[in-house]
Design an enzyme around this catalytic site. Structure first.
Site, PDB file in Angstrom:
ATOM      1  CE  LYS A 129      -2.267  -1.030   3.854  1.00 46.13           C
ATOM      2  NZ  LYS A 129      -1.736  -2.360   4.228  1.00 46.13           N
ATOM      3  NE  ARG A 150      -4.798  -1.246   9.841  1.00 42.49           N
ATOM      4  CZ  ARG A 150      -3.649  -0.731   9.419  1.00 42.49           C
ATOM      5  NH1 ARG A 150      -3.600   0.492   8.970  1.00 42.49           N
ATOM      6  NH2 ARG A 150      -2.550  -1.465   9.424  1.00 42.49           N
ATOM      7  NE  ARG A 174       7.716  -2.606   6.338  1.00 44.79           N
ATOM      8  CZ  ARG A 174       6.421  -2.279   6.337  1.00 44.79           C
ATOM      9  NH1 ARG A 174       5.850  -1.859   5.217  1.00 44.79           N
ATOM     10  NH2 ARG A 174       5.708  -2.405   7.429  1.00 44.79           N
ATOM     11  NE  ARG A 194       5.881  -0.335  10.491  1.00 42.45           N
ATOM     12  CZ  ARG A 194       4.707  -0.287   9.874  1.00 42.45           C
ATOM     13  NH1 ARG A 194       4.600   0.328   8.699  1.00 42.45           N
ATOM     14  NH2 ARG A 194       3.631  -0.836  10.390  1.00 42.45           N
ATOM     15  NE  ARG A 199       1.710  -4.760  11.360  1.00 39.94           N
ATOM     16  CZ  ARG A 199       2.778  -4.509  10.602  1.00 39.94           C
ATOM     17  NH1 ARG A 199       3.942  -5.048  10.890  1.00 39.94           N
ATOM     18  NH2 ARG A 199       2.670  -3.722   9.555  1.00 39.94           N
TER      19      ARG A 199
HETATM   20  P1  AMP Z   1       0.421   0.538   9.247  1.00 38.13           P
HETATM   21  O1  AMP Z   1       1.626   1.437   9.109  1.00 38.13           O
HETATM   22  O2  AMP Z   1      -0.720   0.971   8.369  1.00 38.13           O
HETATM   23  O3  AMP Z   1       0.763  -0.913   9.087  1.00 38.13           O
HETATM   24  O4  AMP Z   1      -0.107   0.732  10.756  1.00 38.13           O
HETATM   25  C1  AMP Z   1       0.704   0.395  11.866  1.00 38.13           C
HETATM   26  C2  AMP Z   1      -0.158   0.253  13.106  1.00 38.13           C
HETATM   27  O5  AMP Z   1      -0.830   1.485  13.392  1.00 38.13           O
HETATM   28  C3  AMP Z   1      -1.283  -0.777  13.008  1.00 38.13           C
HETATM   29  O6  AMP Z   1      -0.837  -2.089  13.310  1.00 38.13           O
HETATM   30  C4  AMP Z   1      -2.275  -0.254  14.042  1.00 38.13           C
HETATM   31  O7  AMP Z   1      -1.846  -0.536  15.358  1.00 38.13           O
HETATM   32  C5  AMP Z   1      -2.156   1.260  13.854  1.00 38.13           C
HETATM   33  N1  AMP Z   1      -3.101   1.768  12.811  1.00 38.13           N
HETATM   34  C6  AMP Z   1      -2.779   2.327  11.620  1.00 38.13           C
HETATM   35  N2  AMP Z   1      -3.878   2.697  10.939  1.00 38.13           N
HETATM   36  C7  AMP Z   1      -4.934   2.352  11.723  1.00 38.13           C
HETATM   37  C8  AMP Z   1      -6.348   2.447  11.565  1.00 38.13           C
HETATM   38  N3  AMP Z   1      -6.889   2.950  10.436  1.00 38.13           N
HETATM   39  N4  AMP Z   1      -7.133   1.989  12.574  1.00 38.13           N
HETATM   40  C9  AMP Z   1      -6.585   1.463  13.698  1.00 38.13           C
HETATM   41  N5  AMP Z   1      -5.268   1.324  13.903  1.00 38.13           N
HETATM   42  C10 AMP Z   1      -4.434   1.764  12.927  1.00 38.13           C
END
Ligand code: AMP
Length: 220
Positions: A17, A92, A131, A164, A175
């Protein structure tokens, strides 16, 4: 693509993404709203939001809607968006999808397309555990599939590469479970509205991006 639109990059963690979002922003002049980036910055700055979000993020769980939805609403209101928005990692949950649908209409940039990067689990685990990201310029490498020329150093700018905290195997699996349990349903919301373009997320980005760009070219 003419007019103002909101485009959503959707798929499991590690589907690509972020990689596609960066190129779409550049090619289509969209404003990117990436909730993961916003939350990580809040944690790094140790803000009240960051302190509340941190335990959820460390566990690979979703940060509650009550925290995430207001941030996105505020960001949409505050960001000039001549061409529209590109959402990455949001929505999400169904509550987030419902809010976004209405808010996007309200600001005159309705949701036009959802790019669904369908990606098998084994591809995701390799991508995420390998990554590495440049601290300075954000370029993304992979120790298995796209190693930098010198380990730990960015090819593009010489910056330091880091992993990360939530890209370890145990958290990646958590996740993925969260994605299956809480996020995959969001697809039905958009399918019902006829907005989904499905792309094979296992393909290298250079192969899938032209398909994505072509699907948006058809938006008028
Ligand atoms: P990402 O970088 O999109 O993989 O997000 C990393 C982490 O941030 C996720 O595992 C969640 O803990 C939190 N997070 C990011 N976007 C959301 C969202 N739209 N709703 C809830 N938690 C989020």
């Amino acid at each position: 693509m003419r007019g103002r639109h909101s485009i959503i990059a959707f798929g499991p963690p590690g589907a690509g993404k972020g990689t596609h979002a960066e190129r779409l922003v550049r090619d289509f002049g969209l404003e990117r709203i990436a909730t993961g980036d916003i939350l990580r910055a809040a944690v790094a700055d140790d803000t009240p939001l960051g302190r509340q979000a941190k335990p959820y993020m460390e566990a690979g769980a979703l940060v509650p809607d009550e925290l995430v939805i207001p941030i996105v609403e505020a960001r949409m209101r505050a960001t000039p968006h001549e061409r529209g928005f590109l959402f990455d990692g949001f929505p999400r949950t169904i509550a987030q999808a419902t809010m976004l649908f209405e808010a996007a209409e309200r600001v005159g940039a309705p949701v036009e397309k959802v790019i669904y990067l369908r990606t098998p689990q084994e591809v995701i685990v390799t991508r995420l555990t390998g990554r590495r990201i440049c601290r300075r310029c954000g370029a993304v490498f992979n120790t298995e599939t796209m190693p930098p020329k010198v380990a730990g150093v960015c090819d593009a700018c010489g910056g330091e590469l880091y992993q990360r905290e939530d890209d370890t195997e145990a958290t990646v699996l958590a996740r993925l479970r969260v994605y299956e349990e809480q996020t995959a349903d969001v697809m039905a919301f958009y399918r019902d509205r006829g907005l989904v373009v499905e792309i094979d997320g296992a393909l290298p980005a250079e192969e899938s991006y032209p398909m994505i760009a072509a699907s948006l070219g058809a938006v008028s």
